[in-house]
Design a protein around this motif. Structure first.
Motif, PDB file in Angstrom:
ATOM      1  N   THR A   1       0.611   8.412  -5.146  1.00 41.80           N
ATOM      2  CA  THR A   1       0.435   9.812  -5.511  1.00 41.80           C
ATOM      3  C   THR A   1      -0.042  10.533  -4.246  1.00 41.80           C
ATOM      4  OG1 THR A   1      -1.917   9.659  -6.062  1.00 41.80           O
ATOM      5  CG2 THR A   1      -0.353   9.136  -7.828  1.00 41.80           C
ATOM      6  N   ALA A   2      -0.249  11.826  -4.374  1.00 43.09           N
ATOM      7  CA  ALA A   2      -0.749  12.593  -3.236  1.00 43.09           C
ATOM      8  C   ALA A   2      -2.143  12.134  -2.821  1.00 43.09           C
ATOM      9  CB  ALA A   2      -0.780  14.080  -3.580  1.00 43.09           C
ATOM     10  N   MET A   3      -2.845  11.462  -3.705  1.00 43.94           N
ATOM     11  CA  MET A   3      -4.205  11.018  -3.419  1.00 43.94           C
ATOM     12  C   MET A   3      -4.297   9.531  -3.075  1.00 43.94           C
ATOM     13  SD  MET A   3      -5.816  13.841  -3.673  1.00 43.94           S
ATOM     14  CE  MET A   3      -7.504  13.318  -3.672  1.00 43.94           C
ATOM     15  N   SER A   4      -3.172   8.885  -2.831  1.00 43.27           N
ATOM     16  CA  SER A   4      -3.181   7.455  -2.513  1.00 43.27           C
ATOM     17  C   SER A   4      -3.906   7.204  -1.196  1.00 43.27           C
ATOM     18  CB  SER A   4      -1.758   6.912  -2.411  1.00 43.27           C
ATOM     19  OG  SER A   4      -1.134   6.923  -3.659  1.00 43.27           O
ATOM     20  N   PRO A   5      -4.907   6.326  -1.223  1.00 40.08           N
ATOM     21  CA  PRO A   5      -5.653   6.017   0.001  1.00 40.08           C
ATOM     22  C   PRO A   5      -4.924   4.940   0.820  1.00 40.08           C
ATOM     23  CG  PRO A   5      -6.647   4.890  -1.849  1.00 40.08           C
ATOM     24  CD  PRO A   5      -5.490   5.691  -2.391  1.00 40.08           C
ATOM     25  N   LEU A   6      -4.033   5.364   1.669  1.00 41.11           N
ATOM     26  CA  LEU A   6      -3.249   4.451   2.496  1.00 41.11           C
ATOM     27  C   LEU A   6      -3.673   4.615   3.945  1.00 41.11           C
ATOM     28  CD1 LEU A   6      -0.780   2.474   2.653  1.00 41.11           C
ATOM     29  CD2 LEU A   6       0.575   4.502   3.178  1.00 41.11           C
ATOM     30  N   VAL A   7      -3.949   3.502   4.606  1.00 40.80           N
ATOM     31  CA  VAL A   7      -4.332   3.520   6.018  1.00 40.80           C
ATOM     32  C   VAL A   7      -3.327   2.674   6.779  1.00 40.80           C
ATOM     33  CG1 VAL A   7      -6.110   2.877   7.685  1.00 40.80           C
ATOM     34  CG2 VAL A   7      -6.770   3.783   5.450  1.00 40.80           C
ATOM     35  N   ALA A   8      -2.840   3.178   7.908  1.00 43.67           N
ATOM     36  CA  ALA A   8      -1.934   2.427   8.775  1.00 43.67           C
ATOM     37  C   ALA A   8      -2.616   2.236  10.124  1.00 43.67           C
ATOM     38  CB  ALA A   8      -0.619   3.174   8.944  1.00 43.67           C
ATOM     39  N   THR A   9      -2.673   0.991  10.564  1.00 41.59           N
ATOM     40  CA  THR A   9      -3.254   0.678  11.869  1.00 41.59           C
ATOM     41  C   THR A   9      -2.236  -0.097  12.695  1.00 41.59           C
ATOM     42  OG1 THR A   9      -4.201  -1.414  11.075  1.00 41.59           O
ATOM     43  CG2 THR A   9      -5.596   0.548  10.920  1.00 41.59           C
ATOM     44  N   THR A  10      -2.420  -0.099  14.001  1.00 46.99           N
ATOM     45  CA  THR A  10      -1.533  -0.905  14.835  1.00 46.99           C
ATOM     46  C   THR A  10      -1.768  -2.378  14.522  1.00 46.99           C
ATOM     47  OG1 THR A  10      -3.149  -0.885  16.621  1.00 46.99           O
ATOM     48  CG2 THR A  10      -1.408   0.777  16.716  1.00 46.99           C
ATOM     49  N   SER A  11      -0.738  -3.178  14.774  1.00 47.68           N
ATOM     50  CA  SER A  11      -0.797  -4.595  14.440  1.00 47.68           C
ATOM     51  C   SER A  11      -0.523  -5.435  15.677  1.00 47.68           C
ATOM     52  CB  SER A  11       0.255  -4.918  13.373  1.00 47.68           C
ATOM     53  OG  SER A  11       0.349  -6.302  13.181  1.00 47.68           O
ATOM     54  N   ASP A  12      -1.076  -6.634  15.698  1.00 47.00           N
ATOM     55  CA  ASP A  12      -0.807  -7.574  16.781  1.00 47.00           C
ATOM     56  C   ASP A  12       0.488  -8.345  16.570  1.00 47.00           C
ATOM     57  OD1 ASP A  12      -3.172  -6.877  18.055  1.00 47.00           O
ATOM     58  OD2 ASP A  12      -4.328  -8.460  17.075  1.00 47.00           O
ATOM     59  N   GLU A  13       1.110  -8.182  15.403  1.00 49.44           N
ATOM     60  CA  GLU A  13       2.372  -8.873  15.115  1.00 49.44           C
ATOM     61  C   GLU A  13       3.438  -8.430  16.110  1.00 49.44           C
ATOM     62  OE1 GLU A  13       3.490 -10.986  12.565  1.00 49.44           O
ATOM     63  OE2 GLU A  13       1.526 -11.157  11.612  1.00 49.44           O
ATOM     64  N   ARG A  14       4.256  -9.372  16.529  1.00 47.30           N
ATOM     65  CA  ARG A  14       5.358  -8.996  17.417  1.00 47.30           C
ATOM     66  C   ARG A  14       6.404  -8.256  16.599  1.00 47.30           C
ATOM     67  NH1 ARG A  14       9.660 -12.221  16.671  1.00 47.30           N
ATOM     68  NH2 ARG A  14       9.328 -14.196  15.616  1.00 47.30           N
ATOM     69  N   ASP A  15       7.131  -7.353  17.246  1.00 51.07           N
ATOM     70  CA  ASP A  15       8.160  -6.589  16.544  1.00 51.07           C
ATOM     71  C   ASP A  15       9.256  -7.516  16.036  1.00 51.07           C
ATOM     72  OD1 ASP A  15       6.963  -4.144  16.884  1.00 51.07           O
ATOM     73  OD2 ASP A  15       8.092  -3.619  18.677  1.00 51.07           O
ATOM     74  N   VAL A  16       9.578  -7.382  14.791  1.00 51.05           N
ATOM     75  CA  VAL A  16      10.685  -8.115  14.189  1.00 51.05           C
ATOM     76  C   VAL A  16      11.507  -7.139  13.350  1.00 51.05           C
ATOM     77  CG1 VAL A  16       9.480 -10.336  14.109  1.00 51.05           C
ATOM     78  CG2 VAL A  16       9.341  -8.819  12.158  1.00 51.05           C
ATOM     79  N   ALA A  17      12.779  -7.425  13.238  1.00 47.44           N
ATOM     80  CA  ALA A  17      13.642  -6.620  12.374  1.00 47.44           C
ATOM     81  C   ALA A  17      13.391  -7.039  10.934  1.00 47.44           C
ATOM     82  CB  ALA A  17      15.093  -6.833  12.750  1.00 47.44           C
ATOM     83  N   LEU A  18      13.187  -6.080  10.076  1.00 49.10           N
ATOM     84  CA  LEU A  18      12.941  -6.351   8.658  1.00 49.10           C
ATOM     85  C   LEU A  18      14.193  -6.019   7.860  1.00 49.10           C
ATOM     86  CD1 LEU A  18       9.399  -4.738   8.358  1.00 49.10           C
ATOM     87  CD2 LEU A  18       9.932  -7.180   8.504  1.00 49.10           C
ATOM     88  N   ASP A  19      14.623  -6.937   7.003  1.00 48.36           N
ATOM     89  CA  ASP A  19      15.767  -6.668   6.133  1.00 48.36           C
ATOM     90  C   ASP A  19      15.460  -5.466   5.249  1.00 48.36           C
ATOM     91  OD1 ASP A  19      17.228  -8.794   7.108  1.00 48.36           O
ATOM     92  OD2 ASP A  19      16.645 -10.166   5.496  1.00 48.36           O
ATOM     93  N   GLY A  20      16.373  -4.515   5.223  1.00 53.97           N
ATOM     94  CA  GLY A  20      16.201  -3.337   4.387  1.00 53.97           C
ATOM     95  C   GLY A  20      15.415  -2.217   5.043  1.00 53.97           C
ATOM     96  N   GLU A  21      15.057  -2.379   6.305  1.00 58.79           N
ATOM     97  CA  GLU A  21      14.252  -1.359   7.000  1.00 58.79           C
ATOM     98  C   GLU A  21      14.967  -0.010   7.060  1.00 58.79           C
ATOM     99  OE1 GLU A  21      12.343  -0.573  11.429  1.00 58.79           O
ATOM    100  OE2 GLU A  21      12.949  -2.589  10.879  1.00 58.79           O
ATOM    101  N   ASP A  22      16.221  -0.010   7.496  1.00 62.06           N
ATOM    102  CA  ASP A  22      16.953   1.255   7.616  1.00 62.06           C
ATOM    103  C   ASP A  22      17.081   1.953   6.264  1.00 62.06           C
ATOM    104  OD1 ASP A  22      17.295   0.915  10.351  1.00 62.06           O
ATOM    105  OD2 ASP A  22      19.276   0.000  10.137  1.00 62.06           O
ATOM    106  N   TYR A  23      17.367   1.181   5.223  1.00 59.80           N
ATOM    107  CA  TYR A  23      17.498   1.753   3.884  1.00 59.80           C
ATOM    108  C   TYR A  23      16.173   2.361   3.419  1.00 59.80           C
ATOM    109  CZ  TYR A  23      18.309   2.184  -1.112  1.00 59.80           C
ATOM    110  OH  TYR A  23      18.404   2.683  -2.381  1.00 59.80           O
ATOM    111  N   ALA A  24      15.071   1.628   3.611  1.00 57.87           N
ATOM    112  CA  ALA A  24      13.761   2.134   3.179  1.00 57.87           C
ATOM    113  C   ALA A  24      13.410   3.428   3.902  1.00 57.87           C
ATOM    114  CB  ALA A  24      12.684   1.078   3.420  1.00 57.87           C
ATOM    115  N   VAL A  25      13.662   3.474   5.201  1.00 51.61           N
ATOM    116  CA  VAL A  25      13.375   4.691   5.973  1.00 51.61           C
ATOM    117  C   VAL A  25      14.238   5.844   5.463  1.00 51.61           C
ATOM    118  CG1 VAL A  25      13.552   5.757   8.257  1.00 51.61           C
ATOM    119  CG2 VAL A  25      12.545   3.480   8.021  1.00 51.61           C
ATOM    120  N   ASP A  26      15.528   5.584   5.236  1.00 44.35           N
ATOM    121  CA  ASP A  26      16.416   6.642   4.728  1.00 44.35           C
ATOM    122  C   ASP A  26      15.939   7.179   3.382  1.00 44.35           C
ATOM    123  OD1 ASP A  26      18.022   6.389   6.961  1.00 44.35           O
ATOM    124  OD2 ASP A  26      19.593   5.240   5.929  1.00 44.35           O
ATOM    125  N   VAL A  27      15.559   6.289   2.469  1.00 45.41           N
ATOM    126  CA  VAL A  27      15.095   6.717   1.144  1.00 45.41           C
ATOM    127  C   VAL A  27      13.822   7.541   1.261  1.00 45.41           C
ATOM    128  CG1 VAL A  27      14.108   5.889  -1.042  1.00 45.41           C
ATOM    129  CG2 VAL A  27      16.210   4.859  -0.143  1.00 45.41           C
TER     130      VAL A  27
END
Length: 97
Positions: free
Chosen positions: A55-81
């Motif tokens: 919802t508009a009040m969802s408490p979501l926090v995004a931080t940088t990660s130490d994970e190496r960049d990997v391609a995620l299946d469905g990434e382009d579709y999720a971004v488009d949606v």
């Protein structure tokens, strides 16, 4: 990669997915009903599909990660949606500029 912290859990997703999700959340008006969102992510290094109720009040926090960049299946579709949903709400004059 970014780590998303939501409802006591942490998931890693791509920068593009995290940015699209955050951009979508800021377009949600306060009176908008909860929305279901699905994104590709990693949990403990294993590919998963994460599902959120937001919802508009969802408490979501995004931080940088130490994970190496990997391609995620469905990434382009999720971004488009997510971008489509955000533009739909923004074009109705309900989002933030």
């Amino acid at each position: 990669m970014r780590t998303l912290h939501y409802a006591g859990s942490a998931l890693v997703t791509s920068d593009r997915v995290a940015e699209a999700l955050l951009d979508y959340l800021v377009t949600l008006p306060l009176n908008h009903p909860p929305e279901r969102v699905r994104i590709p992510a990693l949990r403990n290094g294993v590919a998963v599909v994460a599902e959120f109720i937001v919802t508009a009040m969802s408490p979501l926090v995004a931080t940088t990660s130490d994970e190496r960049d990997v391609a995620l299946d469905g990434e382009d579709y999720a971004v488009d949606v997510l971008r489509h949903r955000a533009s739909r709400l923004g074009s109705a004059g309900l989002g933030f500029a």
